[in-house]
Scaffold this motif. Structure first.
Motif, mmCIF file in Angstrom:
data_model
loop_
_atom_site.group_PDB
_atom_site.id
_atom_site.type_symbol
_atom_site.label_atom_id
_atom_site.label_comp_id
_atom_site.label_asym_id
_atom_site.label_seq_id
_atom_site.Cartn_x
_atom_site.Cartn_y
_atom_site.Cartn_z
ATOM 1 N N UNK A 1 19.777 -30.820 -2.319
ATOM 2 C CA UNK A 1 18.849 -29.726 -2.575
ATOM 3 C C UNK A 1 18.271 -28.893 -2.710
ATOM 4 N N UNK A 2 18.676 -28.586 -1.174
ATOM 5 C CA UNK A 2 18.410 -27.650 -0.422
ATOM 6 C C UNK A 2 19.284 -26.150 -0.237
ATOM 7 N N UNK A 3 18.104 -25.236 -1.313
ATOM 8 C CA UNK A 3 18.789 -24.412 -1.579
ATOM 9 C C UNK A 3 20.238 -23.474 -0.282
ATOM 10 N N UNK A 4 19.727 -23.731 0.787
ATOM 11 C CA UNK A 4 21.012 -22.943 1.683
ATOM 12 C C UNK A 4 22.183 -23.634 2.028
ATOM 13 N N UNK A 5 22.024 -25.197 1.343
ATOM 14 C CA UNK A 5 23.589 -26.015 0.816
ATOM 15 C C UNK A 5 23.978 -25.288 0.009
ATOM 16 N N UNK B 1 14.764 -30.354 11.957
ATOM 17 C CA UNK B 1 16.112 -29.722 12.230
ATOM 18 C C UNK B 1 17.122 -29.134 11.289
ATOM 19 N N UNK B 2 18.324 -29.241 10.257
ATOM 20 C CA UNK B 2 19.798 -28.842 10.386
ATOM 21 C C UNK B 2 20.104 -27.646 11.152
ATOM 22 N N UNK B 3 21.337 -27.609 11.397
ATOM 23 C CA UNK B 3 21.912 -26.748 11.585
ATOM 24 C C UNK B 3 23.343 -27.030 11.177
ATOM 25 N N UNK B 4 24.619 -25.874 10.707
ATOM 26 C CA UNK B 4 25.922 -26.120 9.918
ATOM 27 C C UNK B 4 26.790 -25.073 10.603
ATOM 28 N N UNK B 5 27.967 -25.237 11.255
ATOM 29 C CA UNK B 5 28.369 -24.272 10.934
ATOM 30 C C UNK B 5 29.779 -24.340 10.331
ATOM 31 N N UNK B 6 30.761 -23.927 9.645
ATOM 32 C CA UNK B 6 31.547 -23.511 8.645
ATOM 33 C C UNK B 6 32.796 -22.483 9.697
ATOM 34 N N UNK C 1 36.796 -16.755 7.965
ATOM 35 C CA UNK C 1 34.650 -16.532 7.435
ATOM 36 C C UNK C 1 34.393 -17.384 8.277
ATOM 37 N N UNK C 2 33.399 -17.023 8.677
ATOM 38 C CA UNK C 2 32.726 -18.303 9.834
ATOM 39 C C UNK C 2 31.132 -18.156 8.985
ATOM 40 N N UNK C 3 30.010 -19.456 8.962
ATOM 41 C CA UNK C 3 28.792 -19.800 8.477
ATOM 42 C C UNK C 3 28.272 -20.301 9.132
ATOM 43 N N UNK C 4 27.549 -19.898 9.010
ATOM 44 C CA UNK C 4 26.137 -20.839 10.188
ATOM 45 C C UNK C 4 24.916 -20.439 8.854
ATOM 46 N N UNK C 5 23.977 -21.598 9.319
ATOM 47 C CA UNK C 5 22.694 -21.930 9.732
ATOM 48 C C UNK C 5 22.085 -22.744 10.783
ATOM 49 N N UNK C 6 20.953 -22.364 10.172
ATOM 50 C CA UNK C 6 19.103 -23.056 11.539
ATOM 51 C C UNK C 6 18.274 -22.939 10.850
ATOM 52 N N UNK C 7 18.238 -24.115 10.407
ATOM 53 C CA UNK C 7 16.977 -23.876 9.854
ATOM 54 C C UNK C 7 15.761 -23.620 11.162
ATOM 55 N N UNK C 8 15.955 -23.568 11.848
ATOM 56 C CA UNK C 8 14.749 -22.940 13.138
ATOM 57 C C UNK C 8 14.400 -21.136 12.710
ATOM 58 N N UNK D 1 12.843 -26.915 2.226
ATOM 59 C CA UNK D 1 12.090 -27.778 1.032
ATOM 60 C C UNK D 1 12.962 -27.114 -0.368
ATOM 61 N N UNK D 2 12.610 -28.132 -0.871
ATOM 62 C CA UNK D 2 13.850 -27.749 -2.175
ATOM 63 C C UNK D 2 12.488 -27.812 -3.359
#
Lengths: 240, 324
Positions: A83-87, A173-178, A183-190, A206-207
């Protein structure tokens, strides 16, 4: 029939919600309302879920609640990660690749020990994106001691591997890397937040209610079996 | 102090040579390299003499050598240098197999020369600060580690298994395993890994995910790859997160950078301004030789980190947990 969404109020992004919603404080308030144009939002307590679960067709509950006690076919469940927009954006970016190949790393830090059900839901969500895992290996520290840490090593075959990690600590906190091909995707909610204040803690992830309704899945036996499969795996079972 | 360099096959030779030139009481007396063009060029750059004959080079009056050859030649050069009574700083990984590593350690012991393994990450200032915090009990009991070491494909002999002994997993696992062992003072007892090759069309691994369990129950994850392409803003990273009962601390040895934007193909570049860890390593080795003390990173440290990396390959190949 009116739609009823159960969830955590603090996770709700009202600004991003287009759906016509009303927040109600109790099931009693809900019984006096029956407007099909409105989606009612109710806090996800055990009591509230038990009370509304009769109206299965239009009830949406968090997947973590289903896993805890309500394995009822016909309900709608939603996974918070989905449900998170980043995901949603990550999913869009990775899905653009014909056959995604790469290294996926996902890490959640959570405040409370609903680790197991959350983790099961995440594995379900991630396998919906990356494919059916061929092999899963789990290592955990003592979960009765905080902080605790869980590492899941997953091989999706066909060129994707993943480390999924959970820390039970004092914050969210959520951290994600692909790391894909070129192609490299990085996300860190902090870090990827628009508002930073020295007085207020970081805004929680939030969603919107719209995202919940759009991503929710109707519970059927297949879904329950897959969730149970993942749940068993986390406890050291073998993938089937 | 007189020091020579054996081979410029590994690119670190250049930064080590630069480090030597910064030390006032050290002289780079010669470079041995049987790649004659490369050796001559390096000797010209560093105003020293090139030798293409290893025995002739080792006959020079010098205190120590730095070995930066292809991985499969470390053993040969260490054995010769030890016999010639030269103290040794050997590029990592110590060797391509455990038997060679053990022989090298024994030879240095028998000839009473120092064998130090080149793990420059130990000389990164933030990595050292975290070590101090751990030693001062500021993190409490360590529960878990999360580490990464991702970079670009170095190409050349690195992607030839006969010469390198392994790809990204060998190249980028030894560093962070060494740091975890150093922080925890414990050995890894179990290794689970997936090793694969997807980022480049090469016959050697360029990606790996590894999970470790230390003898005391601490768990760790490690991401080793050559996944960073040239357009990525930096060469890569070397990160460690230590999850402790009092607090969690994360360090990236390359985080101290400026963000530079240009309108060129690589529009964003991270310009590193942090401490020069390679220089720290060289300075430490020189001091170690000067003081005649035990090296800060021993041959045994090199052996143990190699053992874990090789166990990663075995785990992936056999699809099972490897117990050490």
């Amino acid at each position: 029939m009116m739609k009823i969404v159960l969830g955590s109020l603090e996770k709700l992004d009202f600004r991003a919600t287009v759906e016509n919603i009303r927040v109600v404080e109790s099931v009693e308030q809900l019984s006096k309302k029956n407007n099909e144009e409105i989606t009612y939002f109710l806090t996800e307590t055990e009591e509230n879920i038990n009370a509304v679960v009769r109206n299965q067709e239009h009830v949406y509950i968090p997947a973590t609640s289903l896993l805890a006690s309500h394995q009822s076919i016909g309900l709608h469940i939603y996974f918070d990660l989905e449900s998170y927009p980043f995901y949603q954006k990550v999913k869009e970016m990775i899905s653009k690749e014909d056959k995604p190949k790469g290294v996926f790393r996902f890490r959640r830090t959570v405040q409370h020990n609903r680790n197991h059900s959350l983790l099961t839901g995440d594995l379900y969500t991630l396998s919906s994106l990356l494919g059916k895992p061929q092999d899963i290996r789990v290592k955990q520290t003592d979960l009765s001691v905080t902080p605790s840490h869980t590492i899941i090593l997953m091989n999706f075959g066909g060129g994707t591997m993943a480390h999924i990690e959970y820390t039970v600590s004092d914050r969210e906190r959520i951290e994600l890397e692909w790391s894909g091909i070129k192609k490299i995707i990085e996300f860190d909610s902090d870090q990827m937040v628009s508002i930073q204040s020295t007085r207020k803690p970081t805004q929680p992830l939030a969603y919107s209610v719209d995202a919940i309704l759009a991503s929710a899945r109707k519970v059927d036996q297949e879904l329950i079996d897959r969730l149970n499969d993942f749940s068993r795996l986390i406890n050291g079972g073998v993938y089937s | 102090m007189k020091i020579g360099i054996m081979s410029f096959a590994h690119m670190h030779a250049y930064s080590y040579a630069n480090g030597l030139t910064r030390l006032p009481d050290v002289e780079l007396v010669g470079i041995f390299d049987d790649d004659i063009d490369r050796g001559k060029e390096a000797a010209e750059t560093y105003h020293t003499t090139h030798y293409s004959d290893q025995a002739g080079f080792l006959a020079l009056d010098m205190d120590a050598v730095i070995i930066c050859s292809e991985n499969n030649r470390h053993k040969e050069m260490v054995m010769h240098a030890a016999k010639a009574k030269k103290h040794i700083l050997c590029e990592k990984p110590i060797a391509t197999n455990l038997a060679d590593a053990q022989e090298m350690i024994q030879a240095c012991k028998d000839h009473h020369v120092i064998l130090q393994i080149a793990y420059p990450v130990r000389f990164s200032s933030p990595i050292q600060q975290l070590k101090e915090m751990i030693d001062n009990d500021e993190l409490g009991e360590i529960i878990a580690f999360r580490t990464t070491n991702r970079g670009q494909n170095p190409g050349g002999w690195f992607i030839d298994e006969d010469q390198s002994g392994g790809g990204a997993v060998l190249d980028h696992t030894v560093h962070m395993v060494d740091i975890m062992r150093w922080y925890l003072n414990e050995e890894i007892a179990e290794v689970e890994a997936i090793v694969d090759s997807y980022f480049h069309e090469i016959d050697i691994d360029d990606a790996g995910l590894l999970t470790f369990e230390f003898a005391n129950g601490v768990v760790a994850s490690h991401d080793a790859s050559w996944s960073r392409f040239t357009e990525y803003p930096s060469w890569g990273d070397a990160t460690i997160e230590v999850i402790g009962t009092k607090q969690t601390v994360k360090v990236d040895a390359f985080q101290e950078h400026l963000r530079m934007f240009t309108n060129e193909k690589k529009s964003l570049e991270y310009v590193f301004w942090g401490n020069d860890m390679d220089f720290g390593l060289i300075q430490d080795f020189v001091n170690c030789v000067k003081e005649g003390r035990e090296p800060s990173i021993t041959g045994y440290d090199g052996l143990k980190s190699l053992e874990v990396s090789l166990a990663g390959y075995e785990s992936s190949k056999l699809n099972k947990t490897v117990h050490l």
